[in-house]
Design a protein around this motif. Structure first.
Motif, PDB file in Angstrom:
ATOM      1  N   LYS A   1     -67.512 158.954 119.636  1.00 42.80           N
ATOM      2  CA  LYS A   1     -68.713 158.201 120.017  1.00 42.80           C
ATOM      3  C   LYS A   1     -69.963 159.071 119.916  1.00 42.80           C
ATOM      4  O   LYS A   1     -71.052 158.581 119.636  1.00 42.80           O
ATOM      5  N   GLN A   2     -69.785 160.363 120.161  1.00 43.51           N
ATOM      6  CA  GLN A   2     -70.927 161.260 120.172  1.00 43.51           C
ATOM      7  C   GLN A   2     -71.409 161.599 118.752  1.00 43.51           C
ATOM      8  O   GLN A   2     -72.606 161.648 118.498  1.00 43.51           O
ATOM      9  N   GLN A   3     -70.483 161.819 117.827  1.00 41.64           N
ATOM     10  CA  GLN A   3     -70.940 162.295 116.516  1.00 41.64           C
ATOM     11  C   GLN A   3     -70.832 161.262 115.391  1.00 41.64           C
ATOM     12  O   GLN A   3     -71.328 161.497 114.300  1.00 41.64           O
ATOM     13  N   MET A   4     -70.221 160.107 115.665  1.00 42.19           N
ATOM     14  CA  MET A   4     -70.130 159.055 114.650  1.00 42.19           C
ATOM     15  C   MET A   4     -70.910 157.829 115.117  1.00 42.19           C
ATOM     16  O   MET A   4     -70.797 157.428 116.260  1.00 42.19           O
ATOM     17  N   LYS A   5     -71.682 157.241 114.178  1.00 42.45           N
ATOM     18  CA  LYS A   5     -72.410 156.020 114.544  1.00 42.45           C
ATOM     19  C   LYS A   5     -71.492 154.814 114.459  1.00 42.45           C
ATOM     20  O   LYS A   5     -71.803 153.748 115.002  1.00 42.45           O
ATOM     21  N   GLY A   6     -70.399 154.934 113.736  1.00 41.36           N
ATOM     22  CA  GLY A   6     -69.483 153.812 113.604  1.00 41.36           C
ATOM     23  C   GLY A   6     -68.137 154.269 113.097  1.00 41.36           C
ATOM     24  O   GLY A   6     -67.972 155.419 112.681  1.00 41.36           O
ATOM     25  N   ALA A   7     -67.176 153.377 113.202  1.00 43.56           N
ATOM     26  CA  ALA A   7     -65.845 153.601 112.634  1.00 43.56           C
ATOM     27  C   ALA A   7     -65.400 152.253 112.120  1.00 43.56           C
ATOM     28  O   ALA A   7     -65.653 151.233 112.767  1.00 43.56           O
ATOM     29  N   CYS A   8     -64.777 152.224 110.971  1.00 44.11           N
ATOM     30  CA  CYS A   8     -64.360 150.909 110.486  1.00 44.11           C
ATOM     31  C   CYS A   8     -63.355 151.039 109.368  1.00 44.11           C
ATOM     32  O   CYS A   8     -63.147 152.107 108.829  1.00 44.11           O
ATOM     33  N   GLY A   9     -62.732 149.925 109.079  1.00 44.23           N
ATOM     34  CA  GLY A   9     -61.900 149.810 107.894  1.00 44.23           C
ATOM     35  C   GLY A   9     -60.494 150.344 108.039  1.00 44.23           C
ATOM     36  O   GLY A   9     -59.538 149.586 107.943  1.00 44.23           O
ATOM     37  N   LEU A  10     -60.370 151.643 108.280  1.00 39.72           N
ATOM     38  CA  LEU A  10     -59.035 152.231 108.334  1.00 39.72           C
ATOM     39  C   LEU A  10     -58.560 152.331 109.769  1.00 39.72           C
ATOM     40  O   LEU A  10     -59.258 152.865 110.634  1.00 39.72           O
ATOM     41  N   CYS A  11     -57.341 151.867 110.010  1.00 33.89           N
ATOM     42  CA  CYS A  11     -56.671 152.122 111.279  1.00 33.89           C
ATOM     43  C   CYS A  11     -55.181 152.252 110.988  1.00 33.89           C
ATOM     44  O   CYS A  11     -54.723 151.839 109.918  1.00 33.89           O
ATOM     45  N   THR A  12     -54.465 152.866 111.896  1.00 38.44           N
ATOM     46  CA  THR A  12     -53.032 153.069 111.669  1.00 38.44           C
ATOM     47  C   THR A  12     -52.268 152.435 112.809  1.00 38.44           C
ATOM     48  O   THR A  12     -52.568 152.689 113.978  1.00 38.44           O
ATOM     49  N   MET A  13     -51.312 151.571 112.467  1.00 36.64           N
ATOM     50  CA  MET A  13     -50.475 151.045 113.540  1.00 36.64           C
ATOM     51  C   MET A  13     -49.151 151.795 113.539  1.00 36.64           C
ATOM     52  O   MET A  13     -48.614 152.133 112.490  1.00 36.64           O
ATOM     53  N   VAL A  14     -48.675 152.068 114.744  1.00 37.04           N
ATOM     54  CA  VAL A  14     -47.361 152.683 114.903  1.00 37.04           C
ATOM     55  C   VAL A  14     -46.456 151.578 115.432  1.00 37.04           C
ATOM     56  O   VAL A  14     -46.725 151.010 116.503  1.00 37.04           O
ATOM     57  N   LEU A  15     -45.408 151.279 114.689  1.00 36.35           N
ATOM     58  CA  LEU A  15     -44.509 150.214 115.132  1.00 36.35           C
ATOM     59  C   LEU A  15     -43.559 150.744 116.202  1.00 36.35           C
ATOM     60  O   LEU A  15     -43.316 151.953 116.293  1.00 36.35           O
ATOM     61  N   LYS A  16     -43.032 149.844 117.003  1.00 39.59           N
ATOM     62  CA  LYS A  16     -41.957 150.241 117.919  1.00 39.59           C
ATOM     63  C   LYS A  16     -40.739 150.599 117.073  1.00 39.59           C
ATOM     64  O   LYS A  16     -40.646 150.177 115.911  1.00 39.59           O
ATOM     65  N   PRO A  17     -39.794 151.404 117.638  1.00 39.63           N
ATOM     66  CA  PRO A  17     -38.636 151.809 116.827  1.00 39.63           C
ATOM     67  C   PRO A  17     -38.046 150.614 116.093  1.00 39.63           C
ATOM     68  O   PRO A  17     -37.775 149.579 116.701  1.00 39.63           O
TER      69      PRO A  17
END
Ligand SMILES: *Cc1c(COP(=O)(O)O)cnc(C)c1O
Length: 395
Positions: A300-316
């Motif tokens: 939050k301090q050094q980026m004005k935004g985040a978008c597009g890429l995210c990673t989901m971790v599935l349950k086993p």
């Protein structure tokens, strides 16, 4: 408002001079390899300073120049060089700043081809490296050797999004006369301005958000004029991987809509993440602007935004369930890269053989999602139907 006006000026006007080309609104693709001279004196001057004269399109080209003025201004830099790939920008930035016997400190988990350069190419020329966990400033400090010349950052990275405290790393480097290079592909200069935070060279793969249409491979490095001029006269001209005029023109076109695309993707990503957290197969979503992200405050301090890429971790889950989920997606494409109009997915398990997969290893259960320009409801429906198939496979 001031800021927005400046951004609009950069994207719509800077570097363009329609008086030079029939008052055409869209600038021309100057598809030429060379430029002619009327006198020997003019030609001699061009030979003496190719950095500021049209001579040959491996060096300067007018269409590329329009693009590079815009990209440098976006980075808040004096100048930039635009390459035929992000990797060429990485290679030139690093090669220009090390020599035999030098040492590089790099964050671990860097982009694949940066890693290959550190591990396979540079050692052949006597350049060594140390990978560190870049999240703590102490790790940078303790990795410094008397021959350390370069810090290599990537913040966030493009799978697990670890950040570096960019200001702190840049300040530490300055104390030790070490050059800093950052891969800023995730944020683009719209969402993060490394040069204003003290970084020497900010680079990005322009293949991603700058192009935005999955039709160009390109890269850019920005820095002060002395650095850019030095790299131009050496690595840029010698690697010979400058961007071609048509591709530069496509990037100018991509830039026109960059802020709007990012704004749309930012909103959609929020909606998709909120949805994913309700899915029974999803254990966690990794994203720098999620409050449970370990470096949320720094993000939050050094980026004005985040978008597009995210990673989901599935349950086993069995690898078959992950594969079935991915294979069942009808609109989200399975492909590398990101930053284009189309949403994409890559499962980590595609990078290993089936018998290496361990359902107990959360890394193996990661899927990286890129949210494109589609309507979020359309994407959520696609994810929902694929989860349904993966949870209860049809017989
Ligand atoms: C894609 C990418 C690169 C390489 O860029 P190319 O344009 O593919 O050469 C470098 N860094 C990151 C983080 C990337 O995602």
């Amino acid at each position: 408002m001031q800021q927005e006006n400046a951004l609009s000026f950069i994207l719509n006007e800077l570097g363009e001079d329609s008086e030079q080309y029939f008052r055409a609104v869209a600038p021309p693709i100057v598809q030429t390899s060379n430029f002619s001279f009327k006198t020997v004196a003019d030609l001699r001057n061009a030979f003496a300073d190719e950095y500021s004269t049209w001579l040959y399109s491996r060096g300067l080209n007018p269409t590329v120049k329009i693009l590079s003025e815009k990209l440098a201004a976006l980075d808040g830099a004096e100048d930039c060089l635009v390459f035929n790939s992000g990797v060429a920008a990485i290679f030139a930035a690093v090669l220009a700043n090390v020599q035999s016997g030098d040492h590089i400190v790099s964050v671990a988990g860097v982009y694949t081809w940066a890693r290959k350069m550190f591990e396979e190419i540079l050692p052949r020329f006597g350049v060594t490296h140390t990978y560190i966990n870049g999240t703590a400033i102490e790790n940078w400090e303790s990795a410094i050797q008397p021959n350390s010349r370069l810090f290599y950052l990537e913040s966030p990275n493009s799978w697990t999004y670890e950040l570096q405290d960019i200001r702190a790393v840049a300040a530490l480097a300055k104390q030790h006369h070490i050059i800093t290079v950052i891969d800023n592909s995730y944020c683009t200069p719209i969402y993060q301005q490394p040069i204003a935070m003290g970084i020497d060279i900010s680079l990005q793969s322009a293949t991603k958000y700058i192009s935005g249409h999955s039709d160009v491979v390109a890269g850019v490095l920005s820095s002060n004029r002395a650095m850019v001029q030095r790299i131009f006269n050496s690595e840029y001209m010698n690697i010979g991987s400058g961007i071609q005029p048509f591709n530069a023109w496509l990037l100018i076109r991509g830039l026109r809509t960059l802020p709007m695309r990012l704004a749309h993707i930012t909103q959609s990503t929020r909606r998709i993440i909120d949805y994913l957290k309700t899915e029974s197969m999803v254990a966690a979503v990794i994203f720098p602007f999620e409050p449970d992200f370990p470096q949320y405050a720094l993000a939050k301090q050094q980026m004005k935004g985040a978008c597009g890429l995210c990673t989901m971790v599935l349950k086993p889950a069995a690898i078959e369930a992950i594969e079935l989920f991915c294979n069942s997606l009808q609109h989200i494409k399975m492909a590398v890269s990101w930053g284009g109009y189309e949403s994409l997915i890559i499962p980590r398990c595609a990078g290993m053989s089936k018998n290496e997969y361990q359902s107990t290893n959360p890394e193996h259960r990661m899927l990286r999602l890129y949210i494109g320009l589609e309507e979020p409801g359309y994407l959520i429906a696609d994810l929902q139907q694929a989860f349904l198939k993966a949870v209860a496979p049809a017989h």
